[in-house]
Enzyme design. Structure first.
Site, mmCIF file in Angstrom:
data_model
loop_
_atom_site.group_PDB
_atom_site.id
_atom_site.type_symbol
_atom_site.label_atom_id
_atom_site.label_comp_id
_atom_site.label_asym_id
_atom_site.label_seq_id
_atom_site.Cartn_x
_atom_site.Cartn_y
_atom_site.Cartn_z
ATOM 1 N N ILE A 1 39.327 33.448 7.356
ATOM 2 C CA ILE A 1 38.816 32.073 7.297
ATOM 3 C C ILE A 1 39.634 31.212 8.245
ATOM 4 O O ILE A 1 40.878 31.257 8.242
ATOM 5 C CB ILE A 1 38.881 31.529 5.854
ATOM 6 C CG1 ILE A 1 37.903 32.330 4.991
ATOM 7 C CG2 ILE A 1 38.528 30.045 5.814
ATOM 8 C CD1 ILE A 1 37.851 31.910 3.549
ATOM 9 N N LEU A 2 38.943 30.453 9.085
ATOM 10 C CA LEU A 2 39.649 29.609 10.049
ATOM 11 C C LEU A 2 40.079 28.304 9.390
ATOM 12 O O LEU A 2 39.354 27.729 8.571
ATOM 13 C CB LEU A 2 38.747 29.340 11.255
ATOM 14 C CG LEU A 2 38.372 30.584 12.068
ATOM 15 C CD1 LEU A 2 37.409 30.227 13.192
ATOM 16 C CD2 LEU A 2 39.614 31.273 12.634
ATOM 17 N N ASN B 1 29.281 31.216 14.106
ATOM 18 C CA ASN B 1 29.327 32.401 13.253
ATOM 19 C C ASN B 1 27.911 32.899 13.004
ATOM 20 O O ASN B 1 26.964 32.121 13.040
ATOM 21 C CB ASN B 1 29.994 32.068 11.912
ATOM 22 C CG ASN B 1 30.141 33.292 11.031
ATOM 23 O OD1 ASN B 1 30.489 34.377 11.497
ATOM 24 N ND2 ASN B 1 29.879 33.147 9.736
ATOM 25 N N HIS C 1 25.726 35.118 10.080
ATOM 26 C CA HIS C 1 25.863 35.575 8.696
ATOM 27 C C HIS C 1 24.577 36.268 8.253
ATOM 28 O O HIS C 1 23.479 35.778 8.530
ATOM 29 C CB HIS C 1 26.163 34.371 7.791
ATOM 30 C CG HIS C 1 26.360 34.778 6.367
ATOM 31 N ND1 HIS C 1 27.496 35.416 5.929
ATOM 32 C CD2 HIS C 1 25.543 34.680 5.286
ATOM 33 C CE1 HIS C 1 27.379 35.687 4.646
ATOM 34 N NE2 HIS C 1 26.205 35.251 4.239
HETATM 35 C C1 GRF Z 1 27.083 41.091 10.700
HETATM 36 O O1 GRF Z 1 26.159 41.448 9.734
HETATM 37 C C2 GRF Z 1 27.332 39.604 10.664
HETATM 38 O O2 GRF Z 1 26.242 38.885 10.211
HETATM 39 C C3 GRF Z 1 28.468 39.486 9.665
HETATM 40 O O3 GRF Z 1 29.255 40.615 9.874
HETATM 41 C C4 GRF Z 1 28.456 41.669 10.408
HETATM 42 C C5 GRF Z 1 29.143 42.148 11.653
HETATM 43 O O4 GRF Z 1 28.604 43.335 12.137
HETATM 44 N N1 GRF Z 1 29.174 38.237 9.833
HETATM 45 P P1 GRF Z 1 29.102 43.935 13.510
HETATM 46 O O5 GRF Z 1 30.623 44.107 13.418
HETATM 47 O O6 GRF Z 1 28.728 42.983 14.604
HETATM 48 O O7 GRF Z 1 28.400 45.260 13.634
#
Ligand code: GRF
Length: 189
Positions: free
Chosen positions: A94-95, A109, A111
């Site tokens: 967490i930043l 980011n 998600h």
């Molecule tokens: C992704 O699903 C992203 O949404 C989440 O972490 C995962 C990262 O996957 N924050 P990768 O390392 O890019 O394969």
């Protein structure tokens, strides 16, 4: 010729989004330079991906440090690259406010859920458990609150009766790999 924009990508794991971003920049010959990939995890496969593409890769893996100290160290390294944009791609720390403030609206980011629903981990199973009808991914600006902050883009799909946590993960990943590079292009080029 337009000066290249600098981005720094922060990872902790597999790095599939990192790879999608690198490939997109290459394919479209975008004026974007990934000046560094920084991992919080020494074993992240994303470090191998960075090396395959000759992108400088660093590990800041200070497991014993407080989050405040970790962020302080991270900031010193990130600053040295003067990034136009900082991309979180599976970064698991967490930043802090101290980190974010100098880069207001410059940290993104991605998600794997339709935020504000399902921040945190294990999103695909939680979506199934709650019998949601749709699922997807969100790209947002980073604030000090986990998986929060102004939403830039969402991609979604309808869940089918046969979907499992694994199939949802694959569907979300596909959308992530398409959407994240395009948003980065839109914001920096
Ligand atoms: C992704 O699903 C992203 O949404 C989440 O972490 C995962 C990262 O996957 N924050 P990768 O390392 O890019 O394969």
């Amino acid at each position: 010729m337009k000066a290249k924009k600098n981005i720094v990508v922060l990872i902790s794991g597999y790095g599939s989004n990192l790879k999608a971003i690198i490939e997109y920049i290459k394919e479209k010959s975008l004026p974007i330079n990934i000046s560094a990939v920084i991992s919080s995890n020494n074993n992240a496969y994303g470090l191998t991906i960075a090396k395959q593409y000759a992108i400088p890769a660093y590990v800041i893996d200070d497991a014993d440090l407080s989050n405040k100290e970790y962020n302080h160290n991270l900031l010193q390294v990130v600053k040295s690259f003067s990034p136009d944009l900082i991309i979180l791609a599976g970064f698991m720390r967490i930043l802090t406010k101290q980190f974010i403030t100098p880069y207001d609206n410059k940290i993104l980011n991605i998600h794997p859920s339709l935020l504000p629903k399902y921040p945190g981990l294990n999103t695909h199973q939680r979506v199934l458990d709650n019998k949601e009808v749709e699922h997807g991914c969100t790209i947002h600006y980073v604030t000090t609150k986990l998986d929060d902050g102004p939403i830039i883009d969402q991609q979604k799909f309808l869940i089918t009766p046969n979907d499992t946590a694994e199939s949802l993960k694959l569907k979300v990943q596909k959308l992530e790999h398409e959407a994240y590079p395009k948003i980065i292009e839109r914001l920096v080029v």
